[in-house]
Design a protein around this motif. Sequence first.
Motif, PDB file in Angstrom:
ATOM      1  N   LEU A 202     -31.885 -13.347 -14.539  1.00 50.44           N
ATOM      2  CA  LEU A 202     -31.504 -12.627 -13.328  1.00 50.44           C
ATOM      3  C   LEU A 202     -30.306 -11.731 -13.607  1.00 50.44           C
ATOM      4  O   LEU A 202     -29.594 -11.917 -14.589  1.00 50.44           O
ATOM      5  N   ILE A 203     -30.051 -10.755 -12.721  1.00 46.09           N
ATOM      6  CA  ILE A 203     -28.869  -9.928 -12.895  1.00 46.09           C
ATOM      7  C   ILE A 203     -27.619 -10.789 -12.708  1.00 46.09           C
ATOM      8  O   ILE A 203     -27.650 -11.806 -12.025  1.00 46.09           O
ATOM      9  N   SER A 204     -26.540 -10.389 -13.340  1.00 42.98           N
ATOM     10  CA  SER A 204     -25.303 -11.163 -13.249  1.00 42.98           C
ATOM     11  C   SER A 204     -24.746 -11.096 -11.833  1.00 42.98           C
ATOM     12  O   SER A 204     -25.085 -10.204 -11.046  1.00 42.98           O
ATOM     13  N   PHE A 205     -23.884 -12.040 -11.521  1.00 42.94           N
ATOM     14  CA  PHE A 205     -23.268 -12.074 -10.192  1.00 42.94           C
ATOM     15  C   PHE A 205     -22.459 -10.806  -9.931  1.00 42.94           C
ATOM     16  O   PHE A 205     -22.503 -10.239  -8.833  1.00 42.94           O
ATOM     17  N   ALA A 206     -21.718 -10.345 -10.945  1.00 49.95           N
ATOM     18  CA  ALA A 206     -20.907  -9.138 -10.774  1.00 49.95           C
ATOM     19  C   ALA A 206     -21.796  -7.932 -10.464  1.00 49.95           C
ATOM     20  O   ALA A 206     -21.486  -7.122  -9.592  1.00 49.95           O
ATOM     21  N   ARG A 207     -22.913  -7.812 -11.189  1.00 49.59           N
ATOM     22  CA  ARG A 207     -23.852  -6.701 -10.955  1.00 49.59           C
ATOM     23  C   ARG A 207     -24.485  -6.826  -9.562  1.00 49.59           C
ATOM     24  O   ARG A 207     -24.629  -5.825  -8.831  1.00 49.59           O
ATOM     25  N   PHE A 208     -24.853  -8.039  -9.195  1.00 47.14           N
ATOM     26  CA  PHE A 208     -25.421  -8.298  -7.862  1.00 47.14           C
ATOM     27  C   PHE A 208     -24.455  -7.829  -6.778  1.00 47.14           C
ATOM     28  O   PHE A 208     -24.840  -7.138  -5.842  1.00 47.14           O
ATOM     29  N   HIS A 209     -23.184  -8.186  -6.947  1.00 52.95           N
ATOM     30  CA  HIS A 209     -22.169  -7.844  -5.956  1.00 52.95           C
ATOM     31  C   HIS A 209     -22.035  -6.323  -5.836  1.00 52.95           C
ATOM     32  O   HIS A 209     -21.925  -5.775  -4.729  1.00 52.95           O
ATOM     33  N   GLU A 210     -22.051  -5.637  -6.959  1.00 48.34           N
ATOM     34  CA  GLU A 210     -21.930  -4.172  -6.955  1.00 48.34           C
ATOM     35  C   GLU A 210     -23.113  -3.508  -6.262  1.00 48.34           C
ATOM     36  O   GLU A 210     -22.945  -2.579  -5.460  1.00 48.34           O
ATOM     37  N   GLU A 211     -24.324  -3.980  -6.571  1.00 47.23           N
ATOM     38  CA  GLU A 211     -25.523  -3.367  -6.011  1.00 47.23           C
ATOM     39  C   GLU A 211     -25.601  -3.577  -4.507  1.00 47.23           C
ATOM     40  O   GLU A 211     -25.938  -2.660  -3.749  1.00 47.23           O
ATOM     41  N   VAL A 212     -25.297  -4.797  -4.066  1.00 46.96           N
ATOM     42  CA  VAL A 212     -25.343  -5.086  -2.627  1.00 46.96           C
ATOM     43  C   VAL A 212     -24.260  -4.303  -1.890  1.00 46.96           C
ATOM     44  O   VAL A 212     -24.492  -3.779  -0.799  1.00 46.96           O
ATOM     45  N   GLU A 213     -23.072  -4.216  -2.515  1.00 48.72           N
ATOM     46  CA  GLU A 213     -21.986  -3.468  -1.891  1.00 48.72           C
ATOM     47  C   GLU A 213     -22.364  -2.006  -1.713  1.00 48.72           C
ATOM     48  O   GLU A 213     -22.014  -1.368  -0.710  1.00 48.72           O
TER      49      GLU A 213
END
Length: 634
Positions: A202-213
């Motif tokens: 899965l995508i990393s948590f940091a990447r997830f946070h950036e994309e959702v933001e």
Amino acid sequence: MIAEQEKQEEMLEARYFQNDIVATAFEIFEKTNNFEVAIHLLLKVIGVRLELDRITIVQTDIKAREIYSDYQWNREGIPKVLETVRHFDKEDFLTVFNDFDENGVLVLQHDHMQRYSESATKILIQGEAKTIVSVAMYCEGRYTGAITYAVCKEKRSWSNEMLKQLSEVTKIISAHFAKNQVMNHVYQGAITRMEHDTLTGLISFARFHEEVERIILANKTSDYMMIYMDFENFKYFNYKYGYTLGDQVLKDFCSFIIGKTEEKHNLYFTRVVSDQFLMFRTASHEKDEYQAIIEETEKINEEFMLRQKEKFPKSNVVLRTGIYYVTPECRSTSYAIDAANYVRQKVKGGEKGSVRFYDDEMQKQHELENEIVNDMKKAMEQKQFKVYFQPQYSIKSHEIIGAEALVRWERDNGTVLSPNAFIPVYENNGKIIELDFYVFETVVEFIAENLKAGREQVPISINASSLHASDPQTINTYINILKKYSVDPTMVEIELTETAVVSEYESVRKLFDSFQLHGIKTAMDDFGSGYSVLNTIVDIPVDVIKIDRGFITSCLETDRGIYFLKHLIDMIRNLGYQIICEGVETDEQIEILRQIGCDEIQGYWYSKPLKMEDYKELLQSEKISKGETVRKLG
């Protein structure tokens, strides 16, 4: 120390004390582009809010067996630690690593380090620390070090809820810490690897946070959901079947969930850490149809849990899910994650009811809990916590034989909160210790005033949390308060609930032993509310058994129940305990209790909890028992 804390708080923006610490961490990283500035600010906020003395980000090089630190916050006057690289033994590292719990947390007390070698103790307990909470950091499943939260002035007990919050904050810091290291890495190949979770893909948590933001800031969040999922007590599965099979279950879970999600175009899925997952996806129902969302998600959870039960018959894989419906009014990714995480933590695991939705009622509860946490200090300073007294009577003589101290929060906005609204919150964050001592001192001061006025006074019972049982210094604090006001210890009684006594049996037994040794009576409250373990009252050093209101009500509904209650009361009395029946409200209850031999009662039939002045007047107008429990003051 209080002055120093107030000074620190004045230097920080007020908004950092509005939300819980997890949401605050998200906000600081979101709004601060520079990692160095963000990490120093966040550590300071955490340190001030939790009244810590030092926070250290400990980086570990397992291969070289070295630990060091580049980031540390210290309260004024507190020494720094790890200013040079320290070396450790492999055996010591494995001992510590295996002691982390399922949330990656390890609590160390300076006077209970017998498990660790001398060299390990010197590394773990540094810089005058009395209590250390060490929370492991991971980067894509690989252990990279820990963040240590230290208290140097005194030992401290920590509630499970507060430890979970520290675990969540550490995950956030760890993700941004790893991202910062990657951004400073000269090889693009390393960046690519860090964009994904090595276990699940899965995508990393940091990447997830950036994309959702990016989506939220673009105000494109119509019909999206933030879903927080985890496995309850997954460490027991790993213990029983091994980490290899445990990792396989996590990978199967990811594939299963993705397969069940029809709309994959706008799907963002990440593993936060260990067995915790976040998903951001379009919703299949309108917000008002949250029951349909719950049923749909529960069906998916039940199917996956059933599959695992077939594969691992002796396991009990249980999923918990919290859902937040993201609207255009959502303030940030942090807010959405915090809401979904909050409701997830309210879920009681099981095949049914494994999903909860962050609805309007849950939002009000969340906001109230944040206010309860943030306003406690001011409420204590302004004495908004008011002590009420509910008298206890003898049925035979109608005389007052004692009273129980109860607390209400009379807020400055005019509302009054009952204990059920704020006691559980303070139990979870560990602040209940401060409130207990506050109430106890208020009661002792009240008794001292009666002593000075020469009035008669009956003993008063005060509730205490089981958290006191983990601190050997608790008894000294109670005794010092009694000495401060020159009050006889026999005039007070400390009571814990039956649930607390059973769940923390050994430590509570030692605590009650200490109370009795110093002349303070002890009581088990709410007997019959849950456990009713009779062998417990045989061994636990208590003087009074208070039978639970609900238990009494249910017993008095049938002849068989009345028969059972009579013989239970006879047995407890024959063991030498004083018995008080709680929650008595009707004439019928009074008559039956009189017949079966329960003479001492507490409840609305005689009196509701009274304000201090009203209780003082009651003592002057009502008959007061002249039995052994009454002391002539003055």
